[in-house]
Motif scaffolding. Structure first.
Motif, short mmCIF file in Angstrom:
data_model
loop_
_atom_site.label_atom_id
_atom_site.label_comp_id
_atom_site.label_asym_id
_atom_site.label_seq_id
_atom_site.Cartn_x
_atom_site.Cartn_y
_atom_site.Cartn_z
N UNK A 361 0.84 -1.20 0.00
CA UNK A 361 0.00 0.00 0.00
C UNK A 361 0.87 1.25 0.00
N UNK A 362 1.95 1.21 0.78
CA UNK A 362 2.86 2.36 0.83
C UNK A 362 3.48 2.63 -0.54
N UNK A 363 3.90 1.55 -1.21
CA UNK A 363 4.51 1.73 -2.53
C UNK A 363 3.51 2.32 -3.52
N UNK A 364 2.26 1.86 -3.47
CA UNK A 364 1.24 2.42 -4.36
C UNK A 364 1.04 3.90 -4.09
N UNK A 365 1.14 4.27 -2.80
CA UNK A 365 0.95 5.67 -2.46
C UNK A 365 2.09 6.52 -3.01
N UNK A 366 3.30 6.01 -2.87
CA UNK A 366 4.47 6.73 -3.40
C UNK A 366 4.30 6.96 -4.90
N UNK A 367 3.74 5.96 -5.58
CA UNK A 367 3.67 6.03 -7.04
C UNK A 367 2.36 6.64 -7.53
N UNK A 368 1.53 7.15 -6.59
CA UNK A 368 0.23 7.67 -6.96
C UNK A 368 0.36 8.79 -8.00
N UNK A 369 -0.60 8.85 -8.91
CA UNK A 369 -0.61 9.96 -9.88
C UNK A 369 -0.59 9.44 -11.31
N UNK A 370 -0.89 10.36 -12.22
CA UNK A 370 -0.99 9.98 -13.63
C UNK A 370 0.39 9.76 -14.25
N UNK A 371 0.42 8.87 -15.23
CA UNK A 371 1.62 8.71 -16.04
C UNK A 371 1.34 9.42 -17.36
N UNK A 372 2.22 10.37 -17.76
CA UNK A 372 1.98 11.06 -19.02
C UNK A 372 3.29 11.16 -19.81
N UNK A 373 3.20 11.92 -20.88
CA UNK A 373 4.35 12.00 -21.78
C UNK A 373 5.59 12.49 -21.05
N UNK A 374 5.38 13.42 -20.13
CA UNK A 374 6.54 13.97 -19.43
C UNK A 374 7.21 12.90 -18.57
N UNK A 375 6.40 12.10 -17.89
CA UNK A 375 7.02 11.16 -16.96
C UNK A 375 7.76 10.02 -17.69
N UNK A 376 7.38 9.72 -18.94
CA UNK A 376 8.14 8.67 -19.61
C UNK A 376 9.35 9.24 -20.36
N UNK A 377 9.43 10.57 -20.48
CA UNK A 377 10.54 11.11 -21.24
C UNK A 377 11.61 11.69 -20.33
N UNK A 378 11.59 11.32 -19.04
CA UNK A 378 12.58 11.91 -18.15
C UNK A 378 13.97 11.50 -18.59
N UNK A 379 14.90 12.42 -18.44
CA UNK A 379 16.21 12.21 -19.06
C UNK A 379 17.05 11.19 -18.31
N UNK A 380 16.64 10.86 -17.11
CA UNK A 380 17.43 9.89 -16.34
C UNK A 380 17.16 8.44 -16.72
N UNK A 381 16.24 8.26 -17.65
CA UNK A 381 15.94 6.91 -18.16
C UNK A 381 15.49 5.96 -17.05
N UNK A 382 14.71 6.46 -16.11
CA UNK A 382 14.17 5.56 -15.10
C UNK A 382 13.04 4.74 -15.68
N UNK A 383 12.29 5.36 -16.60
CA UNK A 383 11.07 4.72 -17.10
C UNK A 383 11.42 3.61 -18.08
N UNK A 384 10.47 2.71 -18.30
CA UNK A 384 10.65 1.66 -19.29
C UNK A 384 10.47 2.23 -20.68
#
Lengths: 384, 527
Positions: A361-384
């Motif tokens: 539940x804690x992990x879901x809370x940390x990750x709460x929120x929409x995923x959009x174009x900005x979050x997948x294009x972060x320059x640190x390449x965290x996203x898949x």
């Protein structure tokens, strides 16, 4: 060690039957939307960015969700060893197909965006679709076969013989159940995407989700009618010995028309389960068509819980009936592990399951929120 | 050639287990190294340690997913291919597997998502906690799976229940604190640490040779060399403990590893080299080192270690006792089914000889009812208890040789690192790069010694492998072997390609602008 005698053997068996249900439900309501999202991937997301958004809605959590399946397997092994032995070897090729599909999933998530090539990415998208579609379908097909009884028997030394074939599993009723579970997970996955995405993707997810919810209602009704009028259930012959040794051959059982409905007459409160199945899907259908974002997921969850509970409650005390030798059927009273193992595993589960729920539940809370174009294009390449 | 379901099922299990074990040791070791590196980052605040954590984390991720994907196959396969095994010992064996899920997999899998996705969503300490949870999770998982495996080697805390015709638990405490399991756990996780250390050393050495990412490479080497030295010492010490315990619990495995055909007067010599000949039962060109075997195996100068021929004779005796137990069990079960009272003689015999029942089951390969076995069949079954000696002899020696080499390698680099001379000896760096695959060779051979060496048993002395299989068609299993082989081949090629690409690309430097300034002050420039 005599501590385990604090709880009676038959009480422990009931508890473990409930826990088996809880673990399967845990799998269905968490990894269920991952499977649905995988199945929906090629349809709700057209461009590469859209696909990455969809994948990244489940990117950080699918791994934890999948552990429900692994724990389910482990818990069946520990608490219901004959069930584990019969079902996994009997459904051999179906299990193999599930494994092949499930192998593709982790690899697909992780490797897809490691290279720019469109061909590379399209191939992984196909793999992710297979990884969602195949298990969703086969889980339902397996349940459909369990409801009808499975052609296995025990020899005297408890060696298991399975006398069916892979294609025998693909009978009409089982396929209807397969479609039901597929529709269920698609509805759930769509509800998840509505929560986690915006714009076009969310719009498409609404449309697919609403259709899937309708399909859930129709297929659940069809399966219900089929079970009521089209096929036999099973009953125990003679009084049930609830705390005897865990040896299926010590009892007798027989097929009987309408037997899967008997529990609802005996304990009328159990009709809550099928009602929840229908009502949850109907509410999801309505809410997916409206503008709501959080609530549809909740109702698709309830619908899944209702539908899976319906199967368990209808069959109780049977877990896996045998169609060729009903005496070999596995029931709550004769397919468990020993008194001590059930107790020890209950202690382990009692300690760790609440912890798991808390940190998940804690992990879901940390990750709460929409995923959009900005979050997948972060320059640190965290996203898949 | 007729397809044999037992051989096929064993082949599939070996294939999938060895493949799965290509990814597990690195996961075990690298997750722990990541946690150490990130702890340094949080404590010192130096960006380079964050960059290191992220870079090695990327390689960890590529490896990790295949470990996860192939791990599910392992869990399902017991039921799919070994259904009699699952029925017969699920009461004991299933419990640690379920505990593994509860205690380890959830922790590992839930936090691994945060490890990759949580850098910007969590505080420094919060992210560190997630990383440690991943490391703890993977180590716990090793603990429980080795408790399960330890029980297969030394089945304590359990007894056969005639009413259910399966092994049931009598003491969970004994199963968990099984000395074999504890020794195996430390041996195996240490081997994982060595694997990751050599991996990090090798790749860093390559960067140094190429003159790239010098600061990251040097620091990584320092961590890997010290961690690797401690771990490779631990592997050998606990390997020795495992050997000592085998003297007690798996005498035949030990004798086969040593190619000790006949019992020797104590203290026995250690055969350092030679060519064991299974047919002739002798070892050609053997080089003996006096006393060493007796000391390792028994830790005394006077205790004898039985040789293969003597153990074979003992097995024959145990088969005969097993047949009596089998007969008693049949009587007890028949009486139970017909609700009659059980004859006291049968009960006494079973109480006395029940632990030898497994030896009667060795006869099932030759005859349906072990009670009807001929002397010739009994002799054959006794001969079956000897595993393939040359395989074990050589697997063991290569594994141990590699273990010694890892101690030397990590000790050398530990010293170089302390003297700040990591990049002075290009030949040593090249050796380091070439050493990268070796820990995998050692780990896979370790599996061979442990599991192949247990044959013909799946549960030592309790259940023969040949009896444990599912009643499947041979063609069906052949089909799945081909399926796994094809998919696994494709995936390993993809994995290696991605791994090499990521190594060539090196760490991304977008998030450590200050690193060079700090590092120049700490580590003297080497160029």
């Amino acid at each position: 060690m005599i501590l385990h005698e604090l709880l009676d053997y038959d009480t422990l068996r009931i508890i473990w039957w409930l826990l088996l249900g809880i673990l399967l439900l845990g799998f269905a309501v968490t990894d269920g939307f991952d499977l649905g999202v995988g199945t929906l991937l090629p349809f709700v997301a057209r461009t590469d960015v859209e696909r990455r958004i969809v994948i990244n809605t489940i990117g950080p959590i699918w791994e934890g969700n999948q552990v429900w399946l692994i724990l389910g397997g482990g818990a069946i092994f520990a608490a219901w060893p004959p069930l584990y032995a019969v079902s996994f070897s009997g459904f051999y090729l179906a299990m193999f197909a599930i494994l092949m599909a499930l192998i593709l999933r982790p690899v697909g998530f992780k490797y897809r965006s490691k290279r720019e090539s469109a061909r590379w990415r399209n191939n992984w998208d196909r793999a992710l679709f297979i990884g969602g579609f195949v298990p969703s379908l086969i889980f339902g097909v397996a349940v459909g076969n369990v409801l009808q009884g499975v052609p296995f028997r025990f020899a005297d030394d408890m060696r298991i013989f399975y006398e069916g074939s892979f294609f025998g599993l693909l009978n009409p009723f089982a396929l209807a159940c397969g479609l039901l579970s597929l529709a269920m997970f698609v509805m759930h996955g769509a509800a998840w995407l509505v929560l986690k995405t915006n714009g076009e993707i969310a719009e498409r997810a609404r449309r697919f989700g609403a259709t899937a919810a309708l399909a859930v209602i129709l297929l659940f009704a069809l399966a219900g009618l089929w079970v009521s009028f089209g096929m036999d259930g099973y009953v125990l012959v003679g009084p049930a010995v609830t705390d005897g040794p865990a040896n299926p051959l010590l009892k007798d059982a027989a097929p009987q028309a309408g037997a899967w409905l008997a529990n609802y007459a005996l304990h009328p409160w159990t009709v809550i389960a099928p009602i929840l199945g229908f009502a949850g899907a109907a509410a999801s259908w309505l809410l997916l068509r409206s503008r709501r974002e959080v609530i549809p997921l909740l109702f698709s969850k309830l619908s899944i819980i209702g539908i899976i509970s319906t199967v368990g409650l209808s069959m109780f005390p049977f877990i896996l009936p045998s169609s060729i030798d009903p005496r070999s059927s596995l029931t709550v009273w004769d397919a468990s592990s020993s008194h001590m193992t059930l107790f020890i595993m209950l202690v382990g589960t009692g300690i760790f399951l609440p912890l798991i729920v808390a940190y998940t539940a804690w992990v879901y809370r940390v990750l709460w929120g929409k995923v959009d174009e900005e979050s997948v294009s972060d320059k640190n390449k965290h996203a898949y | 050639m007729e397809l044999d379901i037992v051989a096929l099922s064993r082949f599939q299990f070996a294939l999938t287990a060895l493949y799965h074990f290509l990814f597990v040791p690195l996961t075990l070791g690298l997750s722990t190294l990541l946690a150490i590196m990130e702890t340094t980052y949080v404590m010192t605040g130096r960006q380079i340690w964050r960059q290191m954590t992220k870079f090695w984390g990327t390689l960890f991720g590529i490896n990790f997913v295949l470990g996860v994907a192939t791990g599910i196959v392992m869990e399902f396969q017991f039921g799919m291919n070994w259904s009699y095994y699952s029925y017969y010992v699920g009461d004991i064996f299933g419990a640690p597997l379920a505990m593994e899920g509860l205690m380890a997999f959830f922790l590992e899998a839930t936090f691994v998502g945060l490890f990759f996705f949580g850098w910007d969503k969590l505080s420094k300490v919060g992210h560190l906690v997630a990383t440690w949870c991943v490391a703890l999770g993977s180590n716990f998982s090793a603990l429980w799976i080795l408790i399960a495996n330890g029980w297969m080697q030394n089945p304590v805390g359990s007894a056969l229940n005639p009413q259910t015709m399966r092994m049931e638990i009598t003491s969970f405490f004994d199963v968990v604190f099984n000395p074999v399991a504890q020794a195996k756990f430390v041996h195996t996780v240490s081997a994982g640490y060595v694997c990751a250390s050599v991996f990090v050393l090798g790749i860093s050495a390559w960067y140094l040779l190429k003159g790239r990412h010098i600061e990251l490479a040097k620091r990584s080497m320092t961590v890997a060399a010290s961690f690797g030295l401690a771990s490779s010492l631990s592997v050998v010490v606990l390997g020795d403990e495992s050997g000592y315990l085998s003297t007690e619990h798996q005498k035949m495995k030990l004798a086969a590893i040593e190619a000790m055909w006949e019992t020797e007067p104590a203290p026995a010599a250690f055969t350092a080299f030679g060519f064991p000949d299974q047919e002739a039962r002798e070892t050609h060109y053997a080089v003996h080192i006096p006393w060493v075997m007796g000391l390792i195996g028994t830790r005394s100068l006077t205790t004898e270690i039985p040789g293969i021929s003597e153990l074979e004779k003992m097995a024959e005796q145990r088969i005969r006792s097993g047949i009596e137990a089998y007969d008693a069990l049949a009587n007890i079960r028949a009486a139970g089914l017909q609700q009659q009272t059980i004859a006291p003689e049968a009960q006494d015999t079973f109480a006395e000889l029940g632990h030898e029942l497994g030896y009667a089951l060795l006869l099932k390969r030759y005859v349906d009812d072990p009670r009807e076995a001929t002397d010739e069949q009994i002799a054959k079954a006794a001969a079956d208890t000897i595993p393939h000696v040359p395989t074990l002899f050589w697997s063991f020696r290569i594994m141990v040789g590699l273990g010694m080499f890892f101690i030397l390698l990590t000790a050398t680099f530990f010293w170089l690192s302390a003297r700040r001379r990591l990049d002075r000896y290009p030949l040593l760096l090249k050796l380091c790069v070439l050493a990268i695959p070796l820990p995998w060779v050692a780990a896979e051979l370790g599996w061979v010694v442990a599991e192949f060496g247990r044959q013909p048993w799946v549960i030592e002395g309790v259940l023969p492998t040949a009896v444990a299989v599912s009643s499947l068609g041979a063609e069906t299993v052949l089909l799945t072997i081909l399926g796994f082989a094809a998919l696994y081949t494709v995936l390993i090629v993809i994995e290696m390609t991605l791994m090499i690409r990521a190594i060539r690309e090196g760490p991304s430097d977008d998030d450590d602008p200050e690193a060079p300034i700090i590092s120049n002050a700490v580590v003297p420039a080497a160029e």
